[in-house]
Design a protein around this motif. Structure first.
Motif, PDB file in Angstrom:
ATOM      1  N   GLU A 281       0.827  -1.224   0.000  1.00  0.00           N
ATOM      2  CA  GLU A 281       0.000   0.000   0.000  1.00  0.00           C
ATOM      3  C   GLU A 281       0.856   1.267   0.000  1.00  0.00           C
ATOM      4  OE1 GLU A 281      -0.552  -2.620   2.018  1.00  0.00           O
ATOM      5  OE2 GLU A 281      -2.409  -3.341   1.073  1.00  0.00           O
ATOM      6  N   ILE A 282       2.134   1.149   0.371  1.00  0.00           N
ATOM      7  CA  ILE A 282       3.008   2.324   0.353  1.00  0.00           C
ATOM      8  C   ILE A 282       3.085   2.917  -1.057  1.00  0.00           C
ATOM      9  CG2 ILE A 282       5.201   1.108  -0.091  1.00  0.00           C
ATOM     10  CD1 ILE A 282       4.876   3.997   2.366  1.00  0.00           C
ATOM     11  N   MET A 283       2.915   2.054  -2.078  1.00  0.00           N
ATOM     12  CA  MET A 283       3.025   2.547  -3.457  1.00  0.00           C
ATOM     13  C   MET A 283       1.902   3.532  -3.791  1.00  0.00           C
ATOM     14  SD  MET A 283       5.790   1.352  -4.597  1.00  0.00           S
ATOM     15  CE  MET A 283       6.966  -0.023  -4.630  1.00  0.00           C
ATOM     16  N   GLU A 284       0.678   3.217  -3.296  1.00  0.00           N
ATOM     17  CA  GLU A 284      -0.424   4.178  -3.537  1.00  0.00           C
ATOM     18  C   GLU A 284      -0.125   5.499  -2.824  1.00  0.00           C
ATOM     19  OE1 GLU A 284      -2.956   0.876  -2.448  1.00  0.00           O
ATOM     20  OE2 GLU A 284      -1.550   0.434  -4.080  1.00  0.00           O
ATOM     21  N   CYS A 285       0.450   5.388  -1.628  1.00  0.00           N
ATOM     22  CA  CYS A 285       0.800   6.617  -0.886  1.00  0.00           C
ATOM     23  C   CYS A 285       1.863   7.399  -1.663  1.00  0.00           C
ATOM     24  CB  CYS A 285       1.329   6.273   0.510  1.00  0.00           C
ATOM     25  SG  CYS A 285       0.126   5.426   1.532  1.00  0.00           S
ATOM     26  N   LEU A 286       2.835   6.693  -2.224  1.00  0.00           N
ATOM     27  CA  LEU A 286       3.907   7.379  -2.965  1.00  0.00           C
ATOM     28  C   LEU A 286       3.358   8.086  -4.203  1.00  0.00           C
ATOM     29  CD1 LEU A 286       6.807   4.804  -2.633  1.00  0.00           C
ATOM     30  CD2 LEU A 286       6.891   7.200  -1.927  1.00  0.00           C
ATOM     31  N   GLU A 287       2.365   7.433  -4.845  1.00  0.00           N
ATOM     32  CA  GLU A 287       1.775   8.066  -6.035  1.00  0.00           C
ATOM     33  C   GLU A 287       1.160   9.416  -5.698  1.00  0.00           C
ATOM     34  OE1 GLU A 287      -0.886   5.202  -7.726  1.00  0.00           O
ATOM     35  OE2 GLU A 287       0.805   4.046  -8.532  1.00  0.00           O
ATOM     36  N   LYS A 288       0.658   9.515  -4.455  1.00  0.00           N
ATOM     37  CA  LYS A 288      -0.019  10.768  -4.048  1.00  0.00           C
ATOM     38  C   LYS A 288       0.934  11.766  -3.400  1.00  0.00           C
ATOM     39  CE  LYS A 288      -3.555   8.104  -2.284  1.00  0.00           C
ATOM     40  NZ  LYS A 288      -4.083   7.826  -0.996  1.00  0.00           N
ATOM     41  N   THR A 289       2.184  11.352  -3.201  1.00  0.00           N
ATOM     42  CA  THR A 289       3.121  12.215  -2.468  1.00  0.00           C
ATOM     43  C   THR A 289       3.757  13.242  -3.406  1.00  0.00           C
ATOM     44  OG1 THR A 289       3.606  10.401  -0.971  1.00  0.00           O
ATOM     45  CG2 THR A 289       5.196  12.199  -1.001  1.00  0.00           C
ATOM     46  N   GLY A 290       3.593  14.488  -3.075  1.00  0.00           N
ATOM     47  CA  GLY A 290       4.237  15.542  -3.863  1.00  0.00           C
ATOM     48  C   GLY A 290       5.658  15.776  -3.376  1.00  0.00           C
ATOM     49  N   ARG A 291       6.307  16.742  -3.973  1.00  0.00           N
ATOM     50  CA  ARG A 291       7.680  17.045  -3.557  1.00  0.00           C
ATOM     51  C   ARG A 291       7.672  17.622  -2.146  1.00  0.00           C
ATOM     52  NH1 ARG A 291      11.562  18.261  -8.321  1.00  0.00           N
ATOM     53  NH2 ARG A 291      10.433  17.341 -10.044  1.00  0.00           N
ATOM     54  N   GLY A 292       8.592  17.135  -1.328  1.00  0.00           N
ATOM     55  CA  GLY A 292       8.673  17.593   0.060  1.00  0.00           C
ATOM     56  C   GLY A 292      10.005  18.251   0.321  1.00  0.00           C
ATOM     57  N   ARG A 293      10.587  17.906   1.464  1.00  0.00           N
ATOM     58  CA  ARG A 293      11.859  18.499   1.885  1.00  0.00           C
ATOM     59  C   ARG A 293      12.901  18.397   0.760  1.00  0.00           C
ATOM     60  NH1 ARG A 293      12.929  20.969   7.096  1.00  0.00           N
ATOM     61  NH2 ARG A 293      15.138  21.424   6.875  1.00  0.00           N
ATOM     62  N   GLY A 294      13.602  19.468   0.471  1.00  0.00           N
ATOM     63  CA  GLY A 294      14.649  19.462  -0.543  1.00  0.00           C
ATOM     64  C   GLY A 294      14.100  19.340  -1.961  1.00  0.00           C
ATOM     65  N   GLY A 295      12.770  19.517  -2.119  1.00  0.00           N
ATOM     66  CA  GLY A 295      12.173  19.413  -3.458  1.00  0.00           C
ATOM     67  C   GLY A 295      12.099  17.983  -3.958  1.00  0.00           C
ATOM     68  N   GLU A 296      12.323  16.977  -3.051  1.00  0.00           N
ATOM     69  CA  GLU A 296      12.329  15.566  -3.466  1.00  0.00           C
ATOM     70  C   GLU A 296      11.060  14.851  -2.999  1.00  0.00           C
ATOM     71  OE1 GLU A 296      15.953  13.805  -1.957  1.00  0.00           O
ATOM     72  OE2 GLU A 296      17.062  14.556  -3.693  1.00  0.00           O
ATOM     73  N   ILE A 297      10.722  13.772  -3.681  1.00  0.00           N
ATOM     74  CA  ILE A 297       9.595  12.940  -3.243  1.00  0.00           C
ATOM     75  C   ILE A 297      10.131  12.013  -2.151  1.00  0.00           C
ATOM     76  CG2 ILE A 297       7.930  11.186  -3.972  1.00  0.00           C
ATOM     77  CD1 ILE A 297       7.933  12.641  -6.724  1.00  0.00           C
ATOM     78  N   GLN A 298       9.651  12.242  -0.938  1.00  0.00           N
ATOM     79  CA  GLN A 298      10.251  11.614   0.237  1.00  0.00           C
ATOM     80  C   GLN A 298       9.481  10.355   0.646  1.00  0.00           C
ATOM     81  OE1 GLN A 298      13.021  12.531   1.514  1.00  0.00           O
ATOM     82  NE2 GLN A 298      13.331  14.667   0.915  1.00  0.00           N
TER      83      GLN A 298
END
Ligand code: UTP
Length: 302
Positions: A222-239
């Motif tokens: 299920e982490i993959m669905e969460c990653l799909e929804k994750t925008g860029r965070g700290r340092g401009g990276e997808i965390q």
């Protein structure tokens, strides 16, 4: 909260190796940091051996254009093998021939741009499928006491008992909080914590604890669905940390303060420490290396 699936064996490990390795320049300008040797093996080989010992069969490397040496390292080199055979060097032949057992398969996926660890893990989604999987960051070299099993085996033991995702934790000095994902813990048992929340690289004054997530994860798919929804965070990276924060909203994520010592080999000082400690444990080198250190150390000036 979803009920947790109590898991069995983990068949797949993802090795994100597409980072730029800026802390180790210029060594990492043209060659991957995961190929830095500690005594006589590259970092990535320690990581792969750890995963194989934990029962993994499929090794997924998330690479970039600079990482061909990793593919070559896990490939057969028949000219070298023939040469070692002819020169009657069976020990060396064994060391190069079966780096990967025949039962294991290696898959290489390109991360087109270094958009962060979370993005690198998401690149492996088509191979991971709907099963739990490990994520192993090879630059965290971890030496565990044999009685405890390696750190992936320790995470697997927790997963078998409690189900769900389990991440490896280490207590770090507060002033280093801004280098890690830091959790807000709820103590469940010896070394075991429920994760209440998680924050990527907080300022030391804002860190919710001194428990840091380090480079070993056992993750539910299920982490993959969460990653799909994750925008860029700290340092401009997808965390990955931000995706874990989302996963917490629907299911329990545990943290385990693993038994062992971690060397941050993505950092020059951590790398030197690993070389000394593993040199002292090396079956062929330990005695002479120790003698050298005993001669050398008294000459050091503070
Ligand atoms: P690091 O934070 O250590 O970054 O990445 P880095 O680029 O490797 O090294 P520095 O900080 O510039 O020196 C943590 C892990 O995530 C992988 C890295 O290869 C490392 O294993 N990673 C990071 C990727 O695979 N892709 C990325 O876009 C970023």
């Amino acid at each position: 909260m979803n009920t947790l699936k109590i898991g069995g064996r983990i068949r797949t490990a993802v090795f994100p190796v597409a980072g730029l390795g800026t802390r180790f320049l210029p060594a990492t300008k043209a060659s991957p940091k995961e190929m830095l040797p500690v005594v006589d093996k590259p970092l990535i080989q320690y990581a792969v051996e750890e995963a194989l010992a934990a029962g993994v069969e499929t090794l997924v490397f998330v690479t970039n254009r600079n990482k061909r040496a990793i593919e070559d390292h896990f490939d057969r080199v028949y000219e070298l093998e023939n040469e070692l055979l002819e020169r009657e060097k069976p020990d060396l032949l064994d060391q190069v021939k079966d780096i990967l057992p025949r039962s294991a398969s290696a898959i290489y996926i390109r991360q087109q741009a270094a958009l962060g660890l979370g993005h690198a893990v998401l690149c492996a989604a088509p191979v991971v499928g709907r099963e739990p999987f490990f994520v192993v960051l090879a630059d965290d070299l971890i030496d565990s006491p044999p009685a405890s099993g390696n750190v992936l085996e320790q995470l697997l033991g927790i997963h078998e008992r409690h189900g769900g995702s389990v991440v490896a934790l280490e207590r770090v000095p507060r002033e280093h909080a801004s280098r890690y994902g830091i959790i807000q813990p709820e103590k469940i048992g010896e070394r075991l914590y429920g994760i209440q929340s998680i924050v990527e690289k907080p300022d030391p004054g804002q860190a919710p604890s001194d428990l840091a997530v380090i480079g070993r994860y056992l993750l539910m798919p299920e982490i993959m669905e969460c990653l799909e929804k994750t925008g860029r965070g700290r340092g401009g990276e997808i965390q990955l940390t931000d995706a874990l924060g989302q996963l917490l909203a629907t299911e329990q994520v545990l943290g385990y303060a693993f038994d062992g010592t971690r060397y941050d080999c993505g950092d020059k000082l951590g790398y030197l420490e690993a070389c000394v400690e593993l040199g002292l444990k090396h079956p062929q080198l330990s005695r002479e290396f120790k003698e050298y250190l005993i001669r050398r150390v008294p000459l050091l000036e503070p």
